[in-house]
Design a protein around this motif. Structure first.
Motif, PDB file in Angstrom:
ATOM      1  N   GLY A  30      15.017   5.993 -31.146  1.00 46.06           N
ATOM      2  CA  GLY A  30      14.887   7.270 -30.462  1.00 46.06           C
ATOM      3  C   GLY A  30      13.617   7.945 -30.884  1.00 46.06           C
ATOM      4  O   GLY A  30      12.539   7.472 -30.649  1.00 46.06           O
ATOM      5  N   ALA A  31      13.722   9.060 -31.608  1.00 41.44           N
ATOM      6  CA  ALA A  31      12.546   9.820 -31.966  1.00 41.44           C
ATOM      7  C   ALA A  31      11.624   9.007 -32.860  1.00 41.44           C
ATOM      8  O   ALA A  31      12.075   8.254 -33.715  1.00 41.44           O
ATOM      9  CB  ALA A  31      12.976  11.082 -32.703  1.00 41.44           C
ATOM     10  N   ILE A  32      10.346   9.202 -32.646  1.00 40.09           N
ATOM     11  CA  ILE A  32       9.365   8.517 -33.481  1.00 40.09           C
ATOM     12  C   ILE A  32       9.325   9.242 -34.812  1.00 40.09           C
ATOM     13  O   ILE A  32       9.193  10.465 -34.855  1.00 40.09           O
ATOM     14  CB  ILE A  32       7.982   8.567 -32.810  1.00 40.09           C
ATOM     15  N   LYS A  33       9.440   8.491 -35.896  1.00 39.59           N
ATOM     16  CA  LYS A  33       9.462   9.146 -37.192  1.00 39.59           C
ATOM     17  C   LYS A  33       8.082   9.083 -37.837  1.00 39.59           C
ATOM     18  O   LYS A  33       7.420   8.048 -37.791  1.00 39.59           O
ATOM     19  CB  LYS A  33      10.490   8.465 -38.099  1.00 39.59           C
ATOM     20  N   PRO A  34       7.657  10.168 -38.438  1.00 42.52           N
ATOM     21  CA  PRO A  34       6.346  10.136 -39.088  1.00 42.52           C
ATOM     22  C   PRO A  34       6.365   9.211 -40.297  1.00 42.52           C
ATOM     23  O   PRO A  34       7.416   8.962 -40.883  1.00 42.52           O
ATOM     24  CB  PRO A  34       6.139  11.583 -39.552  1.00 42.52           C
ATOM     25  N   SER A  35       5.219   8.750 -40.670  1.00 38.14           N
ATOM     26  CA  SER A  35       5.098   7.892 -41.841  1.00 38.14           C
ATOM     27  C   SER A  35       5.409   8.695 -43.081  1.00 38.14           C
ATOM     28  O   SER A  35       5.104   9.874 -43.177  1.00 38.14           O
ATOM     29  CB  SER A  35       3.661   7.385 -41.893  1.00 38.14           C
ATOM     30  N   ARG A  36       6.044   8.060 -44.053  1.00 41.63           N
ATOM     31  CA  ARG A  36       6.304   8.753 -45.297  1.00 41.63           C
ATOM     32  C   ARG A  36       5.187   8.533 -46.294  1.00 41.63           C
ATOM     33  O   ARG A  36       5.049   9.227 -47.254  1.00 41.63           O
ATOM     34  CB  ARG A  36       7.618   8.248 -45.890  1.00 41.63           C
ATOM     35  N   LYS A  38       6.228  14.880 -42.802  1.00 41.55           N
ATOM     36  CA  LYS A  38       7.517  14.771 -42.114  1.00 41.55           C
ATOM     37  C   LYS A  38       7.926  16.066 -41.426  1.00 41.55           C
ATOM     38  O   LYS A  38       8.537  16.074 -40.380  1.00 41.55           O
ATOM     39  CB  LYS A  38       8.594  14.415 -43.136  1.00 41.55           C
ATOM     40  N   ALA A  39       7.525  17.180 -42.052  1.00 39.67           N
ATOM     41  CA  ALA A  39       7.951  18.479 -41.537  1.00 39.67           C
ATOM     42  C   ALA A  39       7.373  18.788 -40.166  1.00 39.67           C
ATOM     43  O   ALA A  39       7.848  19.670 -39.470  1.00 39.67           O
ATOM     44  CB  ALA A  39       7.554  19.563 -42.525  1.00 39.67           C
ATOM     45  N   GLN A  40       6.337  18.048 -39.779  1.00 42.72           N
ATOM     46  CA  GLN A  40       5.663  18.333 -38.499  1.00 42.72           C
ATOM     47  C   GLN A  40       6.216  17.479 -37.368  1.00 42.72           C
ATOM     48  O   GLN A  40       5.596  17.367 -36.320  1.00 42.72           O
ATOM     49  CB  GLN A  40       4.146  18.080 -38.641  1.00 42.72           C
ATOM     50  N   SER A  41       7.353  16.854 -37.586  1.00 43.93           N
ATOM     51  CA  SER A  41       7.822  15.836 -36.629  1.00 43.93           C
ATOM     52  C   SER A  41       7.973  16.363 -35.204  1.00 43.93           C
ATOM     53  O   SER A  41       7.642  15.666 -34.250  1.00 43.93           O
ATOM     54  CB  SER A  41       9.127  15.216 -37.091  1.00 43.93           C
TER      55      SER A  41
END
Lengths: 246, 148
Positions: free
Chosen positions: B25-31, B108-111
């Protein structure tokens, strides 16, 4: 005492019903878990094509059978590098003699593929070693030796996932006898029509645009197509933005 | 019986996770903020090559939407559509713009903002995506309002 035993019986009944519901739910989940999902390095493939009016109609006027297949396939080609869309529009494709994909490039039969843009950049290359060296007949009658590489030139609403691909076969439909990737093609390539077929033949790797192998893969594709002398090399060289629309 | 119920529920959860394989589903940002690889997904912004090949109407759509979306990216706030148009003519300028977006999206907070930016790319590509019946139906299904 009586209440305790009644309570015990109620709990037992509820547990029994819950158990049965859980089993029933499991069966639903199994059926909805879907068609078989292949391992991530095995392509789940299907094919798509752009029908040409000459294969369906006696004249250049779109006939019912052509319109029907255009509605299913999204578009079909007309003489003079034009395309008829499923909405009934006629669009010019400039110098492209097939159709133009989402990437803005003219689609190349047996080279262009549609993939999920969440997982691929347009222009990424898919290497599928099992196809390398296979002789493929093109819709224009020429043959070429497949380099074993495909290029992501398109996308589509149903093409989802990192290993889901739709292979463009030019004007060849699924049942065309000359379609190497169709249902009447050789055993080792007709599996391209079946997305639930997870055989090792469909093992692939991705070559991203700026990777070391990208240049050599692109050269191999150009070489394979230039050797067919069908004019497809011209299509690669002229693959700049066109004004046509699907 | 209780053990059976628990096992069945566990099996269902397992099967649901299997069913969702490949349907991310949603694209997850890189950690990992230390390594930003713009050639691998998630693709927040088109590469210069990908953007350059798009048709004029796709480019127009893309830049118009991007201009609005970049207001939420501090390093790119104030970027005008003319700035974006200039960047499209230079691989270096586009690359610099792209890197700023990727660096922002590494957080991550900017997802939510980043999903919006990546969605613009997908919408631009979808403008001329293959329109066979199966794809049209899938697109209609995914754009249908979800039931509450």
């Amino acid at each position: 005492m009586i209440q305790k035993s009644r309570l015990k019986r109620t709990i037992q009944s509820c547990s029994k019903i819950a158990g049965q519901l859980a089993v029933f739910g499991s069966f639903i989940m199994i059926s909805q878990a879907g068609a078989k999902v292949c391992p991530k390095n095995i392509a789940m493939s299907s094919i798509y094509f752009a029908p040409h009016i000459k294969d369906y109609c006696p004249t250049h006027t779109p006939c019912a059978s052509f319109k029907k297949v255009v509605k299913m396939q999204g578009s079909g080609t007309l003489p003079g590098n034009k395309v008829l869309t499923y909405q009934g529009k006629v669009i010019s494709l400039g110098s492209c003699d097939t159709v133009i994909g989402a990437a803005g490039k003219c689609l190349l039969p047996f080279i262009s593929i549609a993939a999920d843009a969440r997982h691929f950049s347009m222009g990424d290359i898919i290497s599928m070693p099992s196809i390398k060296g296979k002789t493929i007949q093109l819709p224009n009658g020429k043959k070429f030796i497949h380099p074993g590489f495909f290029v992501v030139h398109d996308t589509g609403g149903a093409i989802k996932g990192a290993n889901r691909f739709d292979f463009f076969t030019g004007s060849y439909n699924l049942a065309d006898e000359a379609n190497a990737f169709g249902t009447k093609g050789p055993d080792e390539t007709k599996i391209m029509t079946d997305k639930s077929d997870c055989s090792q033949t469909k093992r692939f790797t991705v070559i991203r645009r700026n990777s070391k192998l990208y240049g050599s893969a692109t050269e191999a594709i150009e070489k394979a197509l230039s050797e067919d002398s069908s004019g497809q090399t011209k299509a690669i060289q002229n693959n700049t933005s066109q004004q046509g629309i699907r | 019986m209780k053990v059976f119920v628990v096992l069945s529920i566990f099996a269902q959860v397992f099967l649901v996770s299997l069913a969702s394989t490949g349907n991310e589903g949603a694209i997850k940002p890189s950690r990992d903020h230390s390594v930003i690889n713009m050639e691998e997904p998630p693709f927040w912004l088109s590469s210069f090559e990908e953007f350059s090949d798009l048709r004029e109407s796709q480019k127009e759509f893309y830049l118009k939407k991007l201009d609005t979306a970049l207001d939420k990216v501090p390093a790119l706030k104030g970027t005008t559509i003319e700035d974006l148009a200039t960047a499209t003519k230079s691989a270096e300028k586009w690359g610099a713009l792209r890197l700023k977006i990727y660096e922002f999206c590494a957080e991550k907070a900017q997802s939510k903002v980043c999903e919006n930016i990546s969605e613009i790319r997908l919408q631009a590509l979808d403008m001329f995506a293959n329109q066979k019946e199966e794809n049209r139906k899938a697109a209609e299904k995914s754009s249908a309002p979800k039931r509450k």
